[in-house]
Design a protein around this motif. Structure first.
Motif, mmCIF file in Angstrom:
data_model
loop_
_atom_site.group_PDB
_atom_site.id
_atom_site.type_symbol
_atom_site.label_atom_id
_atom_site.label_comp_id
_atom_site.label_asym_id
_atom_site.label_seq_id
_atom_site.Cartn_x
_atom_site.Cartn_y
_atom_site.Cartn_z
ATOM 1 N N THR A 1 30.524 35.623 39.620
ATOM 2 C CA THR A 1 29.623 34.718 39.226
ATOM 3 C C THR A 1 29.882 34.454 37.584
ATOM 4 O O THR A 1 30.509 35.370 36.891
ATOM 5 N N PRO A 2 29.422 33.130 36.903
ATOM 6 C CA PRO A 2 29.501 33.277 35.649
ATOM 7 C C PRO A 2 29.060 34.169 34.775
ATOM 8 O O PRO A 2 29.520 34.496 33.813
ATOM 9 N N ASP A 3 27.832 34.779 35.209
ATOM 10 C CA ASP A 3 27.329 35.792 34.545
ATOM 11 C C ASP A 3 27.854 37.086 34.686
ATOM 12 O O ASP A 3 27.794 37.664 35.777
ATOM 13 N N SER A 4 28.905 37.667 33.852
ATOM 14 C CA SER A 4 29.586 38.846 34.255
ATOM 15 C C SER A 4 29.063 40.133 33.850
ATOM 16 O O SER A 4 29.866 41.288 33.906
ATOM 17 N N ARG A 5 27.810 40.109 33.314
ATOM 18 C CA ARG A 5 27.116 41.197 32.978
ATOM 19 C C ARG A 5 26.800 42.154 34.114
ATOM 20 O O ARG A 5 26.168 41.622 35.272
ATOM 21 N N GLY A 6 26.883 43.683 33.988
ATOM 22 C CA GLY A 6 26.520 44.332 35.043
ATOM 23 C C GLY A 6 24.942 44.848 34.837
ATOM 24 O O GLY A 6 24.380 44.061 34.079
ATOM 25 N N PRO A 7 24.537 45.853 35.447
ATOM 26 C CA PRO A 7 23.164 46.318 35.349
ATOM 27 C C PRO A 7 22.695 46.580 33.919
ATOM 28 O O PRO A 7 23.763 46.918 33.221
ATOM 29 N N GLU A 8 21.636 46.423 33.481
ATOM 30 C CA GLU A 8 21.000 46.779 32.158
ATOM 31 C C GLU A 8 21.929 48.186 31.919
ATOM 32 O O GLU A 8 21.475 49.068 32.422
ATOM 33 N N GLY A 9 22.671 48.047 30.867
ATOM 34 C CA GLY A 9 22.964 49.364 30.154
ATOM 35 C C GLY A 9 24.319 49.942 30.953
ATOM 36 O O GLY A 9 24.908 50.756 30.631
ATOM 37 N N GLY A 10 24.695 49.199 32.184
ATOM 38 C CA GLY A 10 25.911 49.752 32.963
ATOM 39 C C GLY A 10 27.046 48.852 32.619
ATOM 40 O O GLY A 10 27.020 48.265 31.717
ATOM 41 N N LYS B 1 30.255 46.488 32.495
ATOM 42 C CA LYS B 1 30.582 44.989 32.795
ATOM 43 C C LYS B 1 31.498 44.707 33.568
ATOM 44 O O LYS B 1 32.527 45.438 33.843
ATOM 45 N N LYS B 2 31.386 43.392 34.373
ATOM 46 C CA LYS B 2 32.375 43.069 35.168
ATOM 47 C C LYS B 2 33.388 42.254 34.345
ATOM 48 O O LYS B 2 32.881 41.027 33.920
ATOM 49 N N PRO B 3 34.663 42.457 34.232
ATOM 50 C CA PRO B 3 35.616 41.945 33.597
ATOM 51 C C PRO B 3 36.026 40.402 34.149
ATOM 52 O O PRO B 3 35.884 40.376 35.355
ATOM 53 N N HIS B 4 36.452 39.604 33.392
ATOM 54 C CA HIS B 4 37.008 38.229 33.939
ATOM 55 C C HIS B 4 38.431 38.797 34.678
ATOM 56 O O HIS B 4 39.408 39.434 33.968
ATOM 57 N N LEU B 5 38.569 38.298 35.779
ATOM 58 C CA LEU B 5 39.752 38.605 36.607
ATOM 59 C C LEU B 5 40.379 36.996 36.826
ATOM 60 O O LEU B 5 39.762 36.411 37.275
ATOM 61 N N SER B 6 41.735 36.997 36.596
ATOM 62 C CA SER B 6 42.755 35.872 36.696
ATOM 63 C C SER B 6 43.677 36.358 37.758
ATOM 64 O O SER B 6 44.383 37.277 37.592
ATOM 65 N N LEU B 7 43.985 35.599 38.693
ATOM 66 C CA LEU B 7 45.070 35.764 39.667
ATOM 67 C C LEU B 7 45.890 34.542 39.791
ATOM 68 O O LEU B 7 45.285 33.514 39.955
ATOM 69 N N TRP B 8 47.179 34.835 40.043
ATOM 70 C CA TRP B 8 48.028 33.581 40.416
ATOM 71 C C TRP B 8 49.191 34.091 41.035
ATOM 72 O O TRP B 8 49.565 35.428 41.145
ATOM 73 N N LEU B 9 49.760 33.064 42.146
ATOM 74 C CA LEU B 9 50.956 33.670 42.903
ATOM 75 C C LEU B 9 52.255 33.292 42.034
ATOM 76 O O LEU B 9 52.439 31.981 41.553
ATOM 77 N N GLU B 10 52.820 34.225 41.389
ATOM 78 C CA GLU B 10 54.093 34.072 40.845
ATOM 79 C C GLU B 10 55.324 33.688 41.949
ATOM 80 O O GLU B 10 56.008 32.972 41.392
#
Length: 290
Positions: free
Chosen positions: A195-204, A206-215
């Motif tokens: 989801t657009p909010d990539s923050r994890g639980p308070e103090g935990g 973070k969920k990083p941004h992940l990009s994928l593509w078919l090479e």
């Protein structure tokens, strides 16, 4: 890097194809269809006439071997990295940098003394060749990759010691070569599973941004943004048949992504790009999307 089945039954029940997952799968399949359609309307190969560059001499168990390093504007260029960026990638001992090259067939020739030998023609992009002329480092790298490519393609064992011929830019004659007509495109970035909010639980973590593509139809690439990290030390990565999990001892990031494709975890590779602060993952696929 390790691989695991990662409790797939529980995962499939937990994921159950929510809106984000369904959208991601739709993008993947759309990208695959576009790539296959583009390939269907493009000839598979075309002939090129490489131009001479320089020639090196080495040997194998069967005798003297010459490698003609050639160039052609029809060969796609490698990624535009500085030598410092490239050195950082190589220090990680990962295959994060590829130099597109065409490896020609062996042809029997006579050397300057009239003795029999074998020659190979290896072509790279012309612009990259001009850049390589001003860099001993790039020249050494190209020769090493060309030698290893010839060894793999023709089951050779070439001496890693070599020397450049001073008065000859090539040995024998340089034949035309067949290359793929069009470089396999990066169809599109396939977005973020989260989801657009990539923050994890308070103090935990973070969920990083992940990009994928078919090479390519059988290769999925991923980039994971890790702006708070300077190196890969402490990172852990587990790849299952349809799941990617990344964590670390610093507890800064945690990623747990379901991927609706069958991944060959044993052949997957990862490299951390220090300047971009990204973890790059190459994941061959066990089956191609249809």
């Amino acid at each position: 890097m390790s691989s695991s089945t990662l409790l797939e039954p529980e995962l499939r029940e937990a994921e159950t194809m929510g809106d984000e997952t369904a959208r991601f799968e739709e993008l993947l399949l759309q990208a695959s269809r576009e790539l296959q359609q583009a390939q269907a309307t493009t000839p598979e190969s075309t002939q090129i006439q490489p131009q001479p560059g320089f020639c090196i001499k080495t040997n194998s168990s069967e005798g003297k071997v010459f490698i003609n390093i050639c160039h052609s504007p029809s060969i796609p260029p490698p990624a535009d990295l500085t030598e410092d960026e490239l050195l950082q990638m190589l220090e990680e001992d990962q295959a994060g940098f590829r130099i597109p090259m065409s490896l020609g067939e062996p042809h029997a020739e006579l050397d300057a003394k009239g003795q029999g030998c074998t020659a190979y023609d290896v072509a790279v992009n012309s612009d990259f060749y001009r850049r390589m002329q001003n860099s001993d480092f790039l020249r050494e790298l190209v020769v090493t990759i060309a030698r290893e490519g010839l060894e793999d393609k023709y089951s050779l064992q070439l001496n890693p010691e070599w020397r450049m011929l001073k008065n000859r830019t090539f040995l024998g004659s340089i034949s035309q070569q067949n290359i793929r007509s069009k470089q396999r495109p990066r169809i599109q970035e396939l977005g973020n599973l989260h989801t657009p909010d990539s923050r994890g639980p308070e103090g935990g973590p973070k969920k990083p941004h992940l990009s994928l593509w078919l090479e390519a139809p059988d290769l999925l690439l991923a980039e994971i943004d890790l702006p708070k990290l300077d190196r890969a030390l402490g990172l852990s990565l587990e790849i299952g048949e349809n799941r990617l999990v990344m964590g670390g001892s610093q507890q800064l990031y945690h990623l747990d992504a379901y991927i609706p494709l069958r991944i060959n975890s044993e052949e997957s590779k990862a490299a951390f790009h220090r300047k971009r602060k990204q973890l790059m993952v190459a994941m061959p696929l066990l089956s191609v999307p249809s």
